[in-house]
Enzyme design. Structure first.
Site, PDB file in Angstrom:
ATOM      1  CE1 TYR A  35      -2.125   3.385   2.414  1.00 33.29           C
ATOM      2  CE2 TYR A  35      -3.707   2.543   0.825  1.00 33.29           C
ATOM      3  CZ  TYR A  35      -3.303   3.532   1.694  1.00 33.29           C
ATOM      4  OH  TYR A  35      -4.058   4.669   1.832  1.00 33.29           O
ATOM      5  CG  ASP A  36       3.248   2.312   3.385  1.00 38.32           C
ATOM      6  OD1 ASP A  36       3.876   1.871   4.367  1.00 38.32           O
ATOM      7  OD2 ASP A  36       2.121   2.847   3.483  1.00 38.32           O
ATOM      8  CB  SER A  81     -32.992  20.098  14.145  1.00 39.19           C
ATOM      9  OG  SER A  81     -33.867  21.106  14.572  1.00 39.19           O
ATOM     10  CG  LEU A  82     -35.219  15.695  11.279  1.00 44.33           C
ATOM     11  CD1 LEU A  82     -34.768  14.243  11.274  1.00 44.33           C
ATOM     12  CD2 LEU A  82     -36.144  15.959  10.107  1.00 44.33           C
ATOM     13  CD  GLU A 115     -33.675   8.546   5.550  1.00 43.77           C
ATOM     14  OE1 GLU A 115     -32.507   8.584   5.200  1.00 43.77           O
ATOM     15  OE2 GLU A 115     -34.587   9.257   5.063  1.00 43.77           O
ATOM     16  CE  LYS A 117     -32.822  12.304  14.675  1.00 41.24           C
ATOM     17  NZ  LYS A 117     -31.572  12.490  15.412  1.00 41.24           N
ATOM     18  CG  ASP A 119     -26.584   8.835  18.188  1.00 37.54           C
ATOM     19  OD1 ASP A 119     -26.530  10.074  18.021  1.00 37.54           O
ATOM     20  OD2 ASP A 119     -26.623   8.290  19.296  1.00 37.54           O
ATOM     21  CE1 TYR A 227     -29.282  13.676   6.968  1.00 41.15           C
ATOM     22  CE2 TYR A 227     -28.067  11.743   7.701  1.00 41.15           C
ATOM     23  CZ  TYR A 227     -28.414  13.073   7.859  1.00 41.15           C
ATOM     24  OH  TYR A 227     -27.904  13.785   8.900  1.00 41.15           O
ATOM     25  CE  LYS A 315     -34.259  11.154  19.117  1.00 43.64           C
ATOM     26  NZ  LYS A 315     -34.234  12.530  19.556  1.00 43.64           N
ATOM     27  CB  CYS A 408     -18.430  12.366  56.240  1.00 42.49           C
ATOM     28  SG  CYS A 408     -17.316  12.464  54.839  1.00 42.49           S
ATOM     29  CB  CYS A 411     -13.605  13.234  57.426  1.00 43.67           C
ATOM     30  SG  CYS A 411     -15.185  14.089  57.516  1.00 43.67           S
ATOM     31  CB  CYS A 432     -19.438  15.691  54.953  1.00 38.80           C
ATOM     32  SG  CYS A 432     -17.964  15.804  55.968  1.00 38.80           S
ATOM     33  CB  CYS A 438     -14.074  16.280  55.049  1.00 42.67           C
ATOM     34  SG  CYS A 438     -14.679  15.061  53.890  1.00 42.67           S
TER      35      CYS A 438
HETATM   36  S1  IVH Z   1     -32.895  14.450   7.544  1.00 43.77           S
HETATM   37  C1  IVH Z   1     -34.302  19.104   7.523  1.00 43.77           C
HETATM   38  N1  IVH Z   1     -32.249  11.969   7.903  1.00 43.77           N
HETATM   39  O1  IVH Z   1     -30.828  14.184  12.784  1.00 43.77           O
HETATM   40  C2  IVH Z   1     -33.629  18.029   8.309  1.00 43.77           C
HETATM   41  N2  IVH Z   1     -31.455  13.558   9.479  1.00 43.77           N
HETATM   42  O2  IVH Z   1     -32.655  15.983  14.289  1.00 43.77           O
HETATM   43  C3  IVH Z   1     -32.939  17.039   7.417  1.00 43.77           C
HETATM   44  N3  IVH Z   1     -30.036  12.589  11.228  1.00 43.77           N
HETATM   45  O3  IVH Z   1     -29.190  17.186  12.138  1.00 43.77           O
HETATM   46  C4  IVH Z   1     -32.331  15.943   8.207  1.00 43.77           C
HETATM   47  N4  IVH Z   1     -30.125  10.528  10.510  1.00 43.77           N
HETATM   48  O4  IVH Z   1     -27.816  15.053  11.994  1.00 43.77           O
HETATM   49  C5  IVH Z   1     -32.150  13.221   8.380  1.00 43.77           C
HETATM   50  N5  IVH Z   1     -31.698   9.731   8.068  1.00 43.77           N
HETATM   51  C6  IVH Z   1     -31.614  10.966   8.535  1.00 43.77           C
HETATM   52  C7  IVH Z   1     -30.869  11.274   9.679  1.00 43.77           C
HETATM   53  C8  IVH Z   1     -30.813  12.578  10.132  1.00 43.77           C
HETATM   54  C9  IVH Z   1     -29.628  11.340  11.433  1.00 43.77           C
HETATM   55  C10 IVH Z   1     -29.696  13.718  12.122  1.00 43.77           C
HETATM   56  C11 IVH Z   1     -29.101  14.903  11.433  1.00 43.77           C
HETATM   57  C12 IVH Z   1     -29.956  16.072  11.812  1.00 43.77           C
HETATM   58  C13 IVH Z   1     -30.689  15.562  13.001  1.00 43.77           C
HETATM   59  C14 IVH Z   1     -32.042  16.229  13.083  1.00 43.77           C
END
Ligand code: IVH
Length: 690
Positions: A35-36, A81-82, A115, A117, A119, A227, A315, A408, A411, A432, A438
């Protein structure tokens, strides 16, 4: 020249393939040496033909380190966010809201994608004319960090998009994450190298991506699921699912569980199916995400504040596991708070081994009804300390109830439950009373003792105190004042310690000497009596004059019926809680010993600067009552004290003068009854201005 370009292209592809095998599949097909050799050949050709260096060159994936911190990237389309759904009803509501908002008819088919979510942490990847040009973190959604060079090192992320008809500007968004296997291996490596161990894969992914040195990121096995998208100069599809298919064609990894559904039942079935398979996925997820498939409908639905109306995160409940609570131990914090900690038979909760959980306080143990030996359900949610949710009743129960100690464990001093001065209720926390004796609190107390508003000893700060305590040189305040004497006799001289020299030690001893005499209020404040801050310390110093008198009176005030107690409570600003705290402090022998020790070491508390003795109220006890209009209560009080008076909150036989503003009530009556002089605000102002 053409040959060289062709060879670079071949090498870029070849090396990318091996990167993927190594980082993603953990299954390298060639030796490190081979690889190197590939990388070296690439570097050599690039050195000869710098103009041929490709955008997706393997050499660029190590990249130059961003100079200082990360640059900022303003997201041209904000990263939002969602909203969350926690149960099936929330999902039904989500569905119905959409139907209503779009005014859909029976015959309209509503398709929603589903799909996992992931983490991890989200990232935005920008491509211009099919070439990767910029990578950014989400940041606050409006502005993120420029992590382009770090993103370049992620094997999962194409540097050049595959296929034809790629829009000029493409911004693909998705999640950077780390698999369970890779996470375990990384932590193993980190542990062996004595480096930081990560709490969970998400932290590991975030910590790895946000490295200033892209080489570090490169050594971390990060992955990416695409996504969603941001800015697009052209839309390659008109549905969510069409977009995901396109991403896959372009060379991105998309989640294999992605599906399209046309009923609520299907969505909910998907959710439960994924929940069941959660532990086999090999990476952390915390729910599933539903999105309206048609993009024209997404457009119409739009956003509410920071989340789309067309998507929601369903969730999973917090991760739980069952284990045995082996014993309960008490941890003593820096302020003496005694916290019960559950020692558990180690159990994996959401991919993390948990062996301790907090029980907060005695009330919580009571509420849970938990006994050592019980089987319990522990829960971990995000980064919070694992908690005990409940006792599993139908398992063999612990035999003995846990008795919360009244001493405690560090002490042996007795522990008390205080009254919260704000709520007037009994505090949930046992504390305590050991203070300086202490070991859990000593360093904190010593730090307080030398702090700026206390003894304020130059050159003796937090760091030095902690180090001297560690080495047994200073364990109690008086040790500070005997340090020089002991050092003279000692074989291990201070000046030979690391970070010290003859001059700095001499300076320290001088600074200590200068503080053998301090004002009484500083002395009182330095003792670290609960609820006695600077203001109360000054109040006490003024009221009692000398250290000896203060000590004597506080000892006597331990008796709630005593005159000394009544005197203490009559001081304007002293209530029951404070009086209790002070008398409790003096009731402890070890606290009196500290004061004794300081006196023996030659420390003197000097009464506050001599007050006016020629004023008409010098040495007298004054009570203010009613509302004053021309000066505030505290101003009047300060002025009276300056004039040598003692200000009391209640009228008694010891009162010499009552200053009564409008609205004064029973105190005037009492004063008249006792034959005490009463004056109004005008008369007081005249007195005060002389
Ligand atoms: S869609 C307009 N799809 O969840 C929002 N988000 O709570 C579009 N996340 O900041 C986001 N899996 O980091 C979407 N399959 C998924 C996800 C996802 C994880 C996270 C993402 C976002 C947070 C929102």
């Amino acid at each position: 020249m053409d040959e060289a370009a062709e060879e670079l292209e071949r090498l870029a592809g070849e090396i990318a393939k091996h990167d993927k095998l190594y980082y993603q599949k953990d299954a390298p097909r060639i030796s490190d040496a081979d690889y190197d050799a590939l990388r070296k050949r690439n570097d050599d050709i690039e050195a000869r033909y710098p103009e041929l260096v490709r955008e997706d060159s393997p050499s660029r994936r190590v990249g130059a380190e961003p100079a200082e911190g990360f640059g900022k990237v303003v997201h041209s389309v904000p990263m939002l966010s969602l909203g969350n759904a926690f149960d099936d009803d929330d999902v039904t509501d989500f569905w119905n809201r959409i139907v209503k908002f779009l005014n859909l008819k029976e015959s309209d088919e509503l398709a929603v994608t589903a799909e996992p979510k992931i983490d991890g942490l989200s990232a935005a990847l920008r491509y211009e004319k099919g070439k990767f040009v910029q990578g950014a973190t989400r940041g606050d959604g409006r502005e993120g960090e420029n992590v382009t060079e770090n993103i370049r090192t992620i094997a999962d992320i194409p540097k050049t998009l595959k296929g034809k008809n790629i829009p000029d500007v493409v911004e693909v968004r998705g999640e950077v994450y780390m698999s369970h296997d890779d996470f375990a291996k990384l932590n193993e490596r980190q542990r062996e190298a004595g480096k930081q161990v990560f709490a969970n894969p998400r932290n590991a992914a975030a910590g790895s991506l946000r490295q200033l040195d892209a080489k570090v990121t490169e050594s971390r096995p990060l992955r990416f699921f695409a996504y969603t998208w941001g800015e697009m100069s052209d839309m390659p599809a008109d549905t969510q699912s069409g977009m995901i298919e396109t991403f896959e064609k372009w060379g991105f990894t998309v989640n294999p569980l992605f599906q399209r559904s046309t009923s609520i039942e299907e969505l909910i079935a998907f959710y439960h199916d994924v929940e069941e398979r959660r532990s086999e996925l090999g990476y952390d997820i915390d729910g599933v995400v539903y999105k309206v498939d048609r993009l024209d409908w997404q457009q119409r639905l739009g956003f509410v504040s920071r989340s789309p109306r067309w998507a929601i995160a369903h969730k999973f409940p917090a991760e739980q596991a069952t284990t045995v609570l082996e014993k309960i131990e008490i941890q003593v914090g820096r302020t003496g708070a005694m916290t019960p900690v559950a020692r558990l038979t180690p159990v994996t909760v959401g991919g993390v081994v948990v062996s301790n959980a907090t029980l907060h306080n005695a009330d919580e143990i009571e509420r849970l009804g938990v006994r050592p030996g019980d089987t319990v359900v522990v829960q971990r949610a995000g980064d919070v300390i694992p908690q005990i949710v409940r006792v599993v009743e139908d398992r063999p129960r612990g035999k003995k109830k846990f008795e919360f100690p009244d001493k405690c464990p560090e002490c042996g001093s007795h522990a008390v439950r205080e009254i919260n001065p704000k709520t007037g209720k009994l505090d949930a926390v046992m504390r305590c009373t050991g203070g300086l004796v202490c070991p859990a609190q000593a360093v904190e107390r010593l730090r307080h003792f030398v702090s700026r508003n206390a003894f304020d000893i130059e050159g003796l700060g937090e760091k030095q105190i902690a180090a001297f305590y560690e080495d047994g040189l200073i364990a109690k305040p008086d040790d500070i004042f005997t340090l020089e004497e002991r050092d003279a006799k000692s074989l291990k001289k201070l000046k030979d310690r690391e970070g010290w020299g003859a001059t700095s030690v001499k300076k320290l001893f001088e600074a200590i000497d200068q503080r053998r005499e301090v004002e009484l209020d500083r002395f009182i404040f330095a003792l670290g009596i609960r609820h006695v801050g600077e203001t109360n310390a000054r109040l006490l110093a003024r009221s009692y004059g000398t250290l000896e008198n203060f000590e004597e009176q506080m000892l006597a005030a331990a008796d709630p019926e005593s005159e000394a107690r009544a005197d203490l409570l009559s001081i304007d600003g002293v209530g029951e809680v404070l009086a209790e705290a002070i008398t409790d402090f003096f009731a402890e022998k070890h606290n009196r010993d500290v004061i004794e020790g300081l006196k023996k070491a030659g420390v003197k508390a000097v009464p506050l600067e001599a007050q006016q003795t020629d004023s008409p109220i010098a040495g007298k006890t004054v009570v203010f009552t009613g509302s004053l209009e021309r000066m505030t209560r505290s101003e009047a009080k300060a002025r009276a004290e300056q004039m040598g008076a003692k200000v009391s909150g209640s009228v008694s036989a010891k009162t010499d003068l009552v200053v009564a503003g409008p609205g004064a009530g029973s105190k005037i009556a009492k004063a008249r009854e006792l034959g005490i002089e009463v004056i109004d605000e005008d008369q007081w102002m005249e007195m005060a201005s002389n």
